[in-house]
Every structure is written in C-alpha cells, then in structure tokens.
Scaffold this motif. Structure first.
Motif, short mmCIF file in Angstrom:
data_model
loop_
_atom_site.label_atom_id
_atom_site.label_comp_id
_atom_site.label_asym_id
_atom_site.label_seq_id
_atom_site.Cartn_x
_atom_site.Cartn_y
_atom_site.Cartn_z
N SER A 146 -5.47 -6.21 0.29
CA SER A 146 -5.16 -4.95 0.93
C SER A 146 -5.60 -4.87 2.26
CB SER A 146 -5.74 -3.79 0.08
OG SER A 146 -6.98 -3.64 0.23
N ALA A 184 0.73 -1.13 0.00
CA ALA A 184 -0.06 -0.04 0.08
C ALA A 184 0.92 1.47 0.02
CB ALA A 184 -0.89 -0.03 1.37
N LEU A 221 -3.11 -0.16 -3.90
CA LEU A 221 -3.24 -1.07 -3.11
C LEU A 221 -2.82 -2.45 -3.45
CD1 LEU A 221 -6.77 -0.04 -1.53
CD2 LEU A 221 -4.51 0.54 -0.76
#
Length: 361
Positions: free
Chosen positions: A256, A243, A252
């Motif tokens: 995530s 991220a 992401l």
C-alpha cells in the motif's frame, strides 16, 4: 565496505521482517556494512522497510512449510518439497561458496535457513543462527501425522548444530545452549501516529484497530460487519486490490505504500494471525494484540503464552474471527493499556555482532 551474507527462509514475511530489523540496527552502528541477502522474499519488502546497503539474490534457501492459506499447512506438499531440497546439493554449496569468497564475505547470518551455515563452514567464516524456533523442532510437532519428517529432522538438527554463534529471540520455543538471548526483534517506527492518521483521514482521538494476516492477502475477510462499530476505525492491509475508504473502513492493497510498523503504531489494537513479527511489532509499539492461533503449528502455544503473560493480549479463536462476535473482542482489546517494550532485540544483536565478530574488521 564489509560484506555480510544473510540467508532468510521464504516462509512468510515474518523472518524477513526480523532479519531486516537486525540489518537496520547494524547499519545504525556501522555504515560501512553491506548485506548480500539470499531469499525469495521480494525486494520491495526490504525497500519499503527503508533498508539500504544491500543486494538481494533471489534464492529458495530452505522449505519451511508449504501453506494452504495463512493458517493451514499442507504436510504432504511440504514433504515432497523437502525431498527435492535435502540433502543440500553440493553444487549449490560450491557455487554459493565461490560467490561468498569473491565478495569477501566476513560472516553469514541465518534466519532460519541452514544453507547459510553450510556455506559459512565451507569458506571458514563465522555463521550466526538467529531464531525463536528451528525447522527440525517444528517438524517434530507433525510426526504423529507424518512420520516421513523423521530423516529431515535428524538432518536439520545436525546442520543447525554447526553454527558458530547461536542467538535466541524471545519468545523462543525451545531453550537451547546459546551465545545470546535477546528481546523481541522489531523493525523501527519511522512515521508518527499523528502523521499516519492524518494521511489516512482518521480523527486523532478515534479508536483504531489494525486487522492483519501477516503479509497474506486477507480479502476474504467479511469487512462489512466492522461497520457495526461506526465510531471505531479499522485498517485492513490486503483487504482490497486498491486503497479505499468506506466510512470507518480503510482497505489497503497488499503493498500500500504504508509501512507496517507505522500502521500498527497509529492504532490502538491489532488483530491477526499469531506470528513472531506481528507479536514483536506489537511489543515495540505497545499495541494490545488480539491473536488468532494456528492450532497445529507448534510455535503457537509459546507465542500465545508470551502475549497473555507479558503483553496482556487476548486469544481470538479462528472461527470467531469470521463472525460478528469478533466485535466483542474488539471492545475488550480497546480497553487494554499500551505496554511498550523498552529494548529492541535488533539493537542487542547488532551490538553483539559488532563487538564479537566485526570488532577487528
């Protein structure tokens, strides 16, 4: 506990998302249900959707299409895979039938794997086919290129016809006699738009666009061009290994920790591959949808028609998706109003299953 089996095609994550939505809706109505899930979709996908009361059984339960990437199919490889899988192995059906008997399975749901239908028939329990297309119909669209699909089309038609109950989910591709037609099926929203934006450090009033390729890694996308719209934020799942936030870009990893329907709900538009689950989640959240059609995939025209007529979305040709002209489409999308769907097809299916199949359980 009442045990149900769910056979889910491994073709992408869209079918798993739809099946998960159905299971979640069923559990909202009956906490005494337990799902035995047969698929190669990873367990984390179901866990991240907050599904409970289930056991996953890793199993390739059909072939679907072998993909080169998220927008291109490999037809020769698909045919080779079909030849190795069909006709369904008798020992496989016997083994799964014995497992189902041991678990006292009361019904088998299929999206859109016909293997579950064969097992249900063997153990004399109801089978429920849930679809907006079936594989025989998809393969018919490739006959001009690969006539080798013909025997598999005929075989699959026969298998699908043996289901006890047939449910078609709007927008379905080929109207068939069925027991139930339902609205688009979406997983629920868990976390508010405001909370997601706060977590991602996005201003509450800023325009935000989600760019998704439907569960496929999208790190080839030229994200730098999005920085030419500095006042608009872009969330790109699968856009990086870790991220990161780069000015107005939020990249992401594939997994995530952010649940996809919540991310979409936090946005003002979504751009991505035209697929059922993205369409359904855009319907449920009301987010305008800029869709990238798969030109050779037979499902694309019915889905595209639904987006244009019922959702007010726009088409983004694949070649434009990779170019700076995409920004014009972003501006166009952000002018469209939200049009939130009132009824979730998952709730309609749950009600049907419980009233029609499980009422005496």
């Amino acid at each position: 506990m009442i045990h149900l089996a769910y056979f889910i095609t491994p073709h992408g994550f869209g079918h798993a998302a739809r099946a998960t939505a159905v299971m979640l809706a069923c559990l909202q109505k009956r906490r005494d249900l337990w799902f035995e899930v047969y698929t190669t979709v990873p367990q984390w996908f179901f866990d991240d959707s907050r599904l409970t009361n289930y056991t996953i059984h890793p199993l390739a339960c059909d072939i679907g299409l072998v993909q080169i990437n998220s927008l291109q199919e490999d037809l020769p490889a698909t045919l080779r895979a079909l030849e190795s899988f069909y006709p369904i192995s008798e020992p496989v059906v016997v083994k799964l039938s014995e497992e189902a008997k041991e678990k006292e399975i009361k019904a088998i749901l299929c999206d859109i794997s016909p293997l579950g239908i064969s097992v249900a028939k063997r153990i004399h329990v109801p089978s429920v086919l849930i679809e907006n297309f079936t594989w025989d119909w998809i393969y018919e669209g490739y006959l001009s290129e690969e006539p080798g699909f013909i025997p598999f089309i005929e075989y699959l038609k026969e298998l699908y016809a043996q289901c006890s109950f047939h449910v078609q989910a709007i927008p379905f591709c080929k109207p068939e006699p069925c027991h139930l037609i339902v609205d688009p099926i979406s997983r629920p929203i868990y976390t508010s738009r405001e909370a997601i934006r706060t977590s991602l450090e996005i201003p509450q009033n800023a325009p935000v666009v989600l760019i998704t390729m439907g569960g496929i890694e999208s790190n080839r996308f030229p994200v730098e061009m999005l920085q030419k719209m500095p006042d608009t934020y872009f969330i790109v799942p699968g856009g990086a290994s870790f991220a990161s936030k780069q000015k107005n870009l939020i990249l992401l990893p594939h997994r995530s920790g952010y649940y996809h329907t919540d991310l979409m709900n936090a946005c003002d538009a979504v751009i991505g591959k035209l697929g059922y689950s993205t369409l359904a989640e855009a319907c449920w959240t009301g987010v305008p949808y800029g869709y990238i059609p798969r030109l050779k995939f037979r499902e694309s025209p019915p889905l595209a028609r639904f987006v244009r007529e019922e959702m007010g979305g726009i088409e983004i040709p694949e070649d434009l998706f990779w170019e700076e002209s995409l920004l014009e489409s972003v501006n166009q999308l952000l002018q469209l109003p939200r049009r939130k769907q009132k009824t979730n097809g998952a709730d309609q299916i749950a009600g049907f299953l419980i009233s029609s199949i499980l009422q005496q359980q």
